[in-house]
Write an enzyme that holds these catalytic residues in place. Structure first.
Site: not given
Length: 324
Positions: A63, A195
């Site tokens: 992440c 994203y």
């Protein structure tokens, strides 16, 4: 991905149908601050004083938001003061887990729990919301201090200085306005922009995100052709926030998220800048490409339903950068 509803887990992906096909990121739930003396920070409650061994960081190497906190933990010499638990890179129906059958995973070093969601319900039993990394846990109060990475890195930047003697400052007073402006431009277009492109479920939402992304990368490459770092000759928080996206760009975002107009290595100054930051003392140890590549390609079955993990290009982040 999944989420908790009144303390109960449900494996549900983001509902892009409610937002016209666009990916909308949830906001962080826990927004307390560690301060040198435990006084209240800009948000949340007080009582979180900077103390060695009191706090524990839950992260995923995959992440980029969690990666920020690992970088600041390294840069600020907090390795002996703040413990770390690393989740498994596969994020499937149970969300982030503490399985240990992948190199670099640790299990839950505090409680031996099976899932990251158990840390959230340990803090608030009836909590509702997404279960995300990073999570900064307070062992003294038995609760979550923060799950907002942008604020955790600012705590790490200064709150523990009196304890460690490490005075490196990546958010100096004189540059704060510039840092805020740079973050405000880069976050929606690049950090979250990849994203927004990758998780879009309509052509219009994808087109909007991907064109803004590459317009901004073009601007950044030109800017870094004139300046060593984003704010001039001094590396700041803004650089480290950008770095965690750039280091993932060619291994993941270019292919998996359809951000394929150019590769990072096609931008001469952005690519050299990324190598310089990667080679900064303590940083390369926070980069786990095996976790990064596995997580994205294996976890996102809406994008990669057969969960085939590509071999990926060979990228030499240790090549001389020529920027010093």
């Amino acid at each position: 991905m999944g989420q908790l509803i009144d303390g109960h887990w449900t494996p549900a992906w983001y509902d892009t149908g409610a937002s016209g096909g666009a990916f909308v990121r949830d906001t962080a739930r826990f927004r307390n601050w560690i301060t040198p003396d435990g006084s209240p920070g800009p948000s949340g409650s007080g009582g979180f004083a900077a103390e060695s061994g009191r706090y524990h960081l839950y992260v995923s190497y995959a992440c980029p938001w969690a990666h920020r906190t690992l970088i600041f933990r390294a840069l600020k010499g907090l390795g002996d003061h703040i413990g770390v638990s690393v989740v498994h890179p596969d994020m499937l129906d149970d969300g982030w887990t503490f399985a240990t059958d992948f190199p670099g995973t640790t299990g839950d070093r505090l409680f031996g729990l099976p899932f990251l969601r158990d840390i959230y319900t340990r803090a608030v039993p009836d909590i509702s919301g997404r279960v995300t990394v990073p999570v900064l846990w307070d062992r003294a109060q038995g609760t979550i201090v923060s799950n907002e990475s942008s604020e955790i890195i600012r705590m790490f930047n200064s709150a523990f200085d009196g304890l460690t003697g490490n005075r490196a400052d990546f958010r100096p007073e004189a540059l704060r306005d510039g840092i805020e402006a740079m973050n405000a431009r880069i976050y929606p277009a690049v950090n979250n922009g990849v994203y927004r492109a990758g998780f879009a479920t309509t052509q219009a939402a994808y087109d909007e995100a991907v064109h803004l992304l590459f317009d901004t990368l073009d601007w950044l490459d030109a800017h870094l052709g004139r300046h060593r770092y984003l704010l001039g000759d001094r590396v700041t928080e803004a650089d480290w926030r950008l770095f965690t996206t750039l280091v993932r760009f060619d291994p993941v975002y270019h292919l998996h998220f359809k951000c394929n107009r150019r590769r990072l290595i096609d931008y001469p100054d952005l690519w050299a800048y990324t190598r310089e930051l990667y080679q900064w003392p303590g940083v390369r140890e926070t980069v786990r490409l095996d976790h990064i590549v596995r997580h994205y390609h294996f976890s996102h079955d809406t994008i990669n339903p057969h969960r085939i993990v590509p071999i990926n290009p060979l990228i030499d982040f240790d090549a001389p950068h020529g920027r010093g």
